[in-house]
Design an enzyme around this catalytic site. Structure first.
Site, PDB file in Angstrom:
ATOM      1  N   HIS A 199      10.037 -23.726   7.793  1.00 48.30           N
ATOM      2  CA  HIS A 199       9.461 -22.557   7.115  1.00 48.30           C
ATOM      3  C   HIS A 199       8.507 -23.002   6.004  1.00 48.30           C
ATOM      4  CE1 HIS A 199      13.011 -23.564   4.686  1.00 48.30           C
ATOM      5  NE2 HIS A 199      12.462 -22.917   3.678  1.00 48.30           N
ATOM      6  N   HIS A 200       7.575 -22.151   5.690  1.00 47.40           N
ATOM      7  CA  HIS A 200       6.484 -22.384   4.734  1.00 47.40           C
ATOM      8  C   HIS A 200       5.430 -23.358   5.271  1.00 47.40           C
ATOM      9  CE1 HIS A 200       8.825 -20.058   2.097  1.00 47.40           C
ATOM     10  NE2 HIS A 200       9.402 -20.994   1.364  1.00 47.40           N
ATOM     11  N   GLU A 228       3.480 -17.600  -8.669  1.00 47.22           N
ATOM     12  CA  GLU A 228       2.908 -18.924  -8.906  1.00 47.22           C
ATOM     13  C   GLU A 228       1.507 -18.876  -9.502  1.00 47.22           C
ATOM     14  OE1 GLU A 228       6.002 -19.331  -5.655  1.00 47.22           O
ATOM     15  OE2 GLU A 228       4.323 -17.955  -6.054  1.00 47.22           O
ATOM     16  N   GLU A 254     -18.196  -5.375 -13.883  1.00 47.86           N
ATOM     17  CA  GLU A 254     -18.834  -5.273 -12.563  1.00 47.86           C
ATOM     18  C   GLU A 254     -19.815  -4.102 -12.531  1.00 47.86           C
ATOM     19  OE1 GLU A 254     -18.170  -7.792 -11.075  1.00 47.86           O
ATOM     20  OE2 GLU A 254     -16.087  -8.362 -11.371  1.00 47.86           O
ATOM     21  N   ASP A 258      -8.334  -3.081 -18.785  1.00 50.98           N
ATOM     22  CA  ASP A 258      -7.371  -2.486 -17.864  1.00 50.98           C
ATOM     23  C   ASP A 258      -7.463  -3.080 -16.459  1.00 50.98           C
ATOM     24  OD1 ASP A 258      -9.881  -1.342 -17.548  1.00 50.98           O
ATOM     25  OD2 ASP A 258      -9.173   0.725 -17.454  1.00 50.98           O
ATOM     26  N   GLY A 271     -13.883 -17.879 -14.539  1.00 49.59           N
ATOM     27  CA  GLY A 271     -14.014 -16.428 -14.598  1.00 49.59           C
ATOM     28  C   GLY A 271     -13.074 -15.660 -13.697  1.00 49.59           C
ATOM     29  N   ASN A 285     -10.821   1.567 -20.190  1.00 53.13           N
ATOM     30  CA  ASN A 285     -12.104   2.252 -19.976  1.00 53.13           C
ATOM     31  C   ASN A 285     -12.318   2.539 -18.493  1.00 53.13           C
ATOM     32  OD1 ASN A 285     -12.533  -0.386 -19.264  1.00 53.13           O
ATOM     33  ND2 ASN A 285     -14.305  -0.709 -20.578  1.00 53.13           N
ATOM     34  N   GLY A 327     -11.630   1.134 -15.339  1.00 53.65           N
ATOM     35  CA  GLY A 327     -12.203   0.358 -14.243  1.00 53.65           C
ATOM     36  C   GLY A 327     -12.856  -0.931 -14.652  1.00 53.65           C
ATOM     37  N   ASP A 367      13.321 -23.016  -2.276  1.00 52.44           N
ATOM     38  CA  ASP A 367      14.390 -23.890  -1.778  1.00 52.44           C
ATOM     39  C   ASP A 367      13.993 -25.359  -1.733  1.00 52.44           C
ATOM     40  OD1 ASP A 367      12.623 -23.354   0.315  1.00 52.44           O
ATOM     41  OD2 ASP A 367      14.169 -23.457   1.858  1.00 52.44           O
TER      42      ASP A 367
END
Length: 547
Positions: A113-114, A50, A463, A430, A403, A457, A459, A27
């Site tokens: 608001h916000h 966003e 990591e 994925d 990253g 694969n 996951g 708004d």
């Protein structure tokens, strides 16, 4: 000439080539959006959130040279923070416009608001100060000075800027004195520094250039290649900034990534007695955990507003001026150096066995066209793709410094919309896809036609290679990825492919080439523990670094 402030802002952005504006309505920006959608020279691209809009704006700016995103106050601008921080880290000029409450509401300190409900309206602007190169609160009185200042700053520094635009100011009329024109580049005398470099080169037996991401940011490819051709100094690229140098050039050696580089490239760079670091940052991911063997204090650093050679340090000199100044030096290298061994046509195996990462990337190497845009998501895809050998007119986009996983899917919206005629190839995993998958719907709505390869694969493989290979926190919920285009309204628009073997992939690649005017979505299944060789090595380096 009378114009609304919002109209003047969009006129100014149009002047520097912004034709697509990304964002989400709210708004506090709705009336301002009217000044975008009514234009013939500009198109509003609404994103699903966003964060995705900021990624899309980043991708658009990397090809177009500058971009714009519009959010609403507070909830919208804070959702975009991660993407804008990434653009700041990797030098991408994004004009971030926040539609804000009216000046009267701000002056009265109302609990709107916000807001945080404390009557303050500068909290979020102060947050942006750390991740943008310039900031401005737009008023009726300063619009014709602040808007040009901020756009010029984005162009000069190749970094984001932030505009706080109260909605009543956006709608207010001003008497435009003259249209905005970009500031001309200031020519600097860099002869003092180029002479120092010449003297170092003249005594060197093994000179080398390390090229990086600032070459891409400042669009200095032609100038760098001219300098290399004149001096015949060989070039190694970092993964951060791949595409900075023409990989078809005879003076290109390949990727330097510290201890995991090809042996001859590693030996040549590590033993060089004159390293010119041009537009590059020697980060942990680009050097396999800082595993270079040269003394970084001996490196000549030639970056934007960051020149260092021995005891001479200055932040005054621009990269553009410095590289143009180097064209005037009188020097020619005569040393031997290793040539680029990577082939643009790789040998691979075709069979019914489960597809491996090694075979997958060899087949992708052969699939790449002459002027494709390749986007490689941080993780398995990036560490497998940065060794791909590119044609001169390819563009390669990753985000290895910041990253933020999920970046490349919305970024593909931006890169594709910057040029609808170039094929965009997105390589993503994925885990990353699940972060930003909603904007597949934006691609479909805008009738974009990228080629999306999703590695399934099971996951977060990147990591797993660092820590916790079998831990549940690196697992994700399995999706039926092939159904996503239909879920997002593209059942009849998107060609969906299922790949489990090299035979499947070969057939799929042929089908994609036979139907170039469709969006293609390919689910590529591979074993959970299979990873590119470079990712295995980087994972060990990061694990050691974090211990």
């Amino acid at each position: 000439m009378k114009k609304r402030v919002g109209e003047y802002l969009m006129d100014s952005l149009s002047t520097v080539g912004v034709e697509k504006v990304f964002g989400v309505p709210g708004d506090f920006n709705l009336a301002f959006l009217d000044d975008i959608v009514c234009r013939d020279d500009m198109e509003w691209i609404g994103n699903t959130n966003e964060l995705n809009a900021s990624y899309a704006a980043d991708g658009y700016a990397r090809l177009n040279g500058i971009s714009a995103i519009v959010t609403t106050f507070g909830v919208g601008e804070l959702s975009a923070v991660n993407g804008i921080a990434g653009a700041y880290a990797e030098r991408v000029p994004v004009v971030t416009i926040t539609g804000a409450p009216t000046t009267s509401v701000e002056e009265a300190g109302k609990f709107v608001h916000h807001s945080l409900g404390e009557g303050h309206f500068d909290n979020y602007r102060r947050m942006y100060k750390e991740i943008t190169t310039a900031q401005g609160y737009i008023t009726v009185e300063n619009a014709q000075t602040e808007i040009p200042r901020l756009i010029d700053a984005a162009l000069a520094e190749k970094r984001p800027v932030h505009l706080h635009l109260p909605i009543d100011v956006a709608q207010a009329e001003i008497d435009v004195q003259m249209p905005y024109a970009p500031a001309e580049m200031i020519n600097q005398d860099v002869s003092k520094y180029t002479q120092m470099i010449v003297e170092k080169l003249q005594t060197a037996k093994q000179p080398v250039i390390i090229a990086g991401h600032e070459i891409n940011s400042f669009k200095l490819h032609r100038v760098l290649e001219q300098f290399v051709n004149q001096t015949q100094i060989p070039v190694a690229q970092l993964s951060l900034g791949k595409g900075a140098f023409n990989e078809e050039n005879d003076y290109y050696m390949g990727i330097y990534d510290g201890s995991i580089a090809e042996e001859d490239i590693k030996d040549y760079v590590n033993n060089s007695d004159a390293i010119l670091n041009i537009g590059a940052k020697l980060t942990d991911s680009a050097t396999a955990g800082y595993s270079y063997e040269f003394d970084i204090d001996d490196v000549v650093m030639i970056n934007h507003h960051d020149f260092k050679m021995n005891e001479t340090i200055t932040s005054e000199i621009s990269l553009v001026n410095m590289l143009n100044g180097l064209l005037n030096i009188n020097y020619k290298n005569t040393s031997n150096f290793p040539g680029n061994k990577q082939s643009r046509k790789a040998d691979y195996v075709i069979n019914k066995e489960p597809l491996t990462q090694e075979n997958y990337f060899k087949m992708i190497q052969n699939f790449i066209g002459l002027d494709d845009v390749i986007l490689a998501e941080q993780g398995t895809s990036f560490f497998g793709a940065y060794d791909l050998n590119l044609y001169k007119d390819n563009t390669f986009i990753g985000q290895p410094l910041w990253g933020s996983i999920g970046y490349t899917l919305p970024a593909t919206i931006g890169t594709q919309m910057s040029n609808l005629y170039r094929r965009n190839i997105l390589l993503i995993g994925d885990g990353s896809l699940q972060l930003t998958a909603q904007d597949i719907s934006t691609m479909i709505r805008e009738d974009l036609k990228p080629v999306i390869f999703v590695i399934n694969n099971d996951g977060y493989t990147v990591e797993r290679k660092i820590h916790g290979e079998h831990q549940s926190y690196n697992d994700i919920q399995m999706w039926d990825y092939k159904l996503l285009p239909a879920v997002f309204g593209g059942k009849d628009k998107v060609a969906v492919h299922d790949v489990e073997t090299s035979e499947d992939l070969q057939e799929t690649l042929m089908n994609i080439n036979n139907e170039p005017n469709r969006m293609h979505f390919i689910e590529v299944k591979m074993h959970v523990s299979d990873a590119p060789e470079k990712l295995d090595a980087i994972g060990k380096a990061f694990s050691k670094q974090n211990s």
